[in-house]
Design an enzyme around this catalytic site. Structure first.
Site, PDB file in Angstrom:
ATOM      1  CG  LEU A   1      12.179 133.079  61.368  1.00  0.00           C
ATOM      2  CD1 LEU A   1      12.905 134.404  61.159  1.00  0.00           C
ATOM      3  CD2 LEU A   1      13.043 132.124  62.178  1.00  0.00           C
TER       4      LEU A   1
ATOM      5  CG  ASP B   1       0.221 142.976  67.969  1.00  0.00           C
ATOM      6  OD1 ASP B   1      -0.370 142.786  69.059  1.00  0.00           O
ATOM      7  OD2 ASP B   1       0.531 142.057  67.199  1.00  0.00           O
TER       8      ASP B   1
END
Length: 691
Positions: free
Chosen positions: A413, A521
């Site tokens: 993914l 992040d």
């Protein structure tokens, strides 16, 4: 009912409008409750100046800490303002007060006292139409129905106010509502100066009978008189002001008594949706009242037998009673809950077996009885635990089960921090499985929030380490923002809601986890969307805990994505990254763009556009100006504050969240007003006057 709430600020002057609305003392207090927030015990008193009778708030709330004003300041204020209740932890803090159905309560939702204010250079505007006062500050409609405007059409509104001392800091709130129905080619455009310096650079009243509130986010202090001037822009009609409030910032000391609870359960469990009770989820179906569908009572110190009242939870899908001291048989009433398909009774002292009717009904669903068979320390097999509806259970899988779920890691993914993310299935349920380093597992299995991707289970054995997440069917935010399709553009309201969802996830990491966690992040591809376009933060492979002392930095390796990175590593690093994300959401521009062989960061580009006053040039042009300008201004200002080069000047995620919610409220109010105006115009066109 009168509610004198003083959670953070104490009112010095409730506010003023152009007519006297309420008096300081009330002769008849029947039907009113005046609460002194932070008053000890069950005590009560009558305030000497106003005659209002106050009672302690402790019987109305179970959270917060009692505090009091420092002794050297206490005789400056009326008695209700010498104590307060603060809420340093948690984001749901409700006063539970009984109200009488059909009874008429005060005009002011916060029971502020409003006094008239006049100036010889002003004239008055009045409306009898209904004003939408649904913004966060809720100024009473009767206050907003009058407005001041200068007698001289080219003049300004001058407000001068002298505080009681030269050291106290203040907040000011100015409320504006357009009470005149203006021709289509006119609008009221204003700016505000304070002591000759810019206070509000652009304030545009476009929506008839809508409300805008201008206020300072940092306390004001100038040691003397406050002078506010409201000017009109060139070619605009004269400025107006409907009401103004001043609040003082007080110093306090901690009370000797604090109150601790296991769960924050006050008010309605499901409403407001952003502040659900801890440990439950609700359904929100159109034209139906919210209903509890998931309840987590694990590790709650429950004793005795399972209460029969649990049968009232007719909509419950998931019930977790694990890790308590429950005894006795499992009652048959469990089988009377028509929607129950996940039941966890592990680590109790229950006897007997699960009702057979419940087992039969849930053979194909997710039934986890807790004391059923175990093998090698792993609770049952994956196929016995998870069925058609995935719940956030931290279940342990073997590596061989992970291989089976992912079909031997067939489909990737995405590639996140410290590992790949694979697509998988258990029965008909889609999952996302991330393989990562063992050191990350301990951190991630304890993190759970509605705006973080739900961890279903994990694998941690000698062969490999992985995490099993819910599958987010609508993909990541970047794919939707930068999609080439012109028919599927995210609206401005949708973008704000997604930003709020992501901000709530970050706020939880920073303040809801102990120790707090830095994501490290934050970027568009790590904001995932489910089928309802609810946003959830993902990819905690880079996450690190950080000390609670704001002045202590974390010593660790720098990681993350270029363009989103802040040189310093603390919780404000996530704020910086979120600011970059917010600028992308607003503008739909990449983090870096090229101009004359120069690489330009998005924050620098937005700054240059702001210098030219070009707000429309910043916003994604595909929105075709279908947004409230004030809502956009606020969002841009929040984002630019987040990307400040100086970490100290950046807001916290809690502050960012408050500002974004206010921006969304402004957008919703503007959209509602625009819709009502269009509807009115349509009615007027289709129903001409009878001659």
């Amino acid at each position: 009912m009168s509610q004198t709430f003083k959670p953070f600020r104490l009112p010095l002057l409730g506010g003023f409008a152009l007519m006297l609305l309420l008096v300081h003392a009330r002769d008849d207090q029947s039907g009113f409750i005046s609460i002194d927030c932070g008053l000890a015990g069950n005590s009560s008193y009558a305030e000497k100046t106003t005659g209002i009778k106050y009672i302690a708030d402790e019987t109305f709330i179970d959270t917060g800490e009692r505090k009091s004003v420092l002794p050297e300041y206490s005789n400056r204020y009326q008695q209700p303002y010498t104590s307060l209740r603060s809420f340093p932890e948690g984001n749901r803090n409700c006063y539970e007060i009984n109200v009488t159905d059909g009874y008429k309560f005060p005009y002011d939702a916060f029971d502020r006292i409003w006094n008239g204010y006049y100036d010889n250079d002003w004239t008055q505007l009045i409306t009898t139409s209904t004003i939408d006062n649904s913004n966060n500050f809720r100024p009473p409609e009767i206050v907003l129905s009058t407005a001041a405007t200068p007698k001289n059409k080219n003049g300004s509104l001058e407000i001068r106010w002298l505080p009681s001392d030269n050291v106290t800091e203040y907040y000011v709130y100015m409320h504006f509502s357009e009470v005149e129905k203006l021709p289509g080619n006119q609008s009221r455009q204003m700016y505000i100066n304070r002591d000759g310096k810019l206070f509000e650079k652009s304030l545009v009243l476009r929506n008839y009978l809508g409300v805008i509130t201008s206020y300072n986010t940092k306390a004001l202090s100038n040691g003397g008189q406050y002078n506010f001037s409201i000017f009109k822009f060139e070619n605009s009609i004269p400025p107006i002001l409907n009401a103004i409030e001043f609040y003082m910032l007080t110093q306090s000391k901690t009370s000797s008594q604090t109150y601790k609870i296991k769960k924050n359960w006050q008010g309605d469990p499901c409403v407001p949706q952003a502040y659900l009770w801890e440990g439950l989820n609700c359904s929100y179906r159109e034209n139906e009242s919210p209903r509890i569908i998931s309840l987590d009572l694990s590790s709650s110190g429950l004793t005795g037998e399972i209460a029969t009242s649990i049968s009232n939870l007719e909509m419950i899908h998931t019930l977790d009673l694990s890790n308590n001291n429950l005894i006795g048989p499992i009652p048959n009433l469990m089988s009377q809950l028509p929607n129950l398909n996940v039941l966890n009774l592990e680590k109790n002292k229950l006897t007997g077996s699960v009702p057979i009717r419940l087992i039969d009904r849930n053979k194909s669903a997710a039934a986890w009885w807790g004391f059923k068979r175990k093998r090698h320390g792993v609770v049952a097999e994956a196929k016995d635990i998870i069925g058609t509806s995935v719940e956030s259970r931290k279940l342990q899988f073997t590596y061989s089960e992970i291989i089976k779920i992912t079909n031997n890691f067939k489909r990737i993914l995405g590639k996140g921090g410290f590992g790949n993310v694979y697509h998988g299935y258990i029965n008909d349920t889609q999952l996302a499985i991330k393989m990562l380093s063992p050191s990350s597992v301990d951190l991630l299995v304890r993190v759970h929030h509605k705006n973080l991707t739900s961890l279903v289970g994990y694998c941690n054995d000698k062969t490999g380490v992985g995490l099993v997440y819910e599958y987010m069917s609508s993909g990541n935010l970047r794919a939707h923002l930068f999609s080439g399709s012109s028919s599927n553009i995210l609206t401005w309201k949708d973008r704000l809601q997604i930003a709020i969802d992501a901000a709530q996830g970050l706020e939880y990491l920073h303040y809801g986890c102990k120790p707090p966690i830095i994501h490290r992040d934050v970027k568009l591809t790590n904001i995932l969307l489910n089928e309802n376009f609810q946003a959830k933060l993902s990819d905690f492979g880079l996450s690190r805990t950080f000390p609670s002392n704001d002045d202590t930095h974390v010593s660790t390796v720098v990681a993350g994505t270029p363009g989103y990175l802040d040189p310093e590593l603390n919780e404000k690093s996530d704020v910086y990254s979120f600011g970059v994300v917010l600028l992308e959401i607003i503008s739909c521009r990449p983090v870096y763009s090229s101009r004359e062989h120069e690489r330009i960061h998005i924050s620098r580009w937005v700054s240059s556009m702001l210098a030219e006053g070009d707000i429309y040039g910043i916003v994604d042009p595909r929105l075709e100006r279908h947004f409230n300008t004030n809502a956009v201004w606020k969002a841009v200002e929040i984002a630019m504050a987040c990307v400040s080069p100086n970490a100290i000047k950046r807001p916290t995620m809690s502050q960012v969240l408050v500002e974004l919610k206010e921006s969304l409220a402004t957008e919703i109010a503007g959209t509602r007003q625009s819709h009502e105006t269009e509807l009115t115009n349509s009615i007027e066109l289709t129903n001409p006057s009878v001659r």
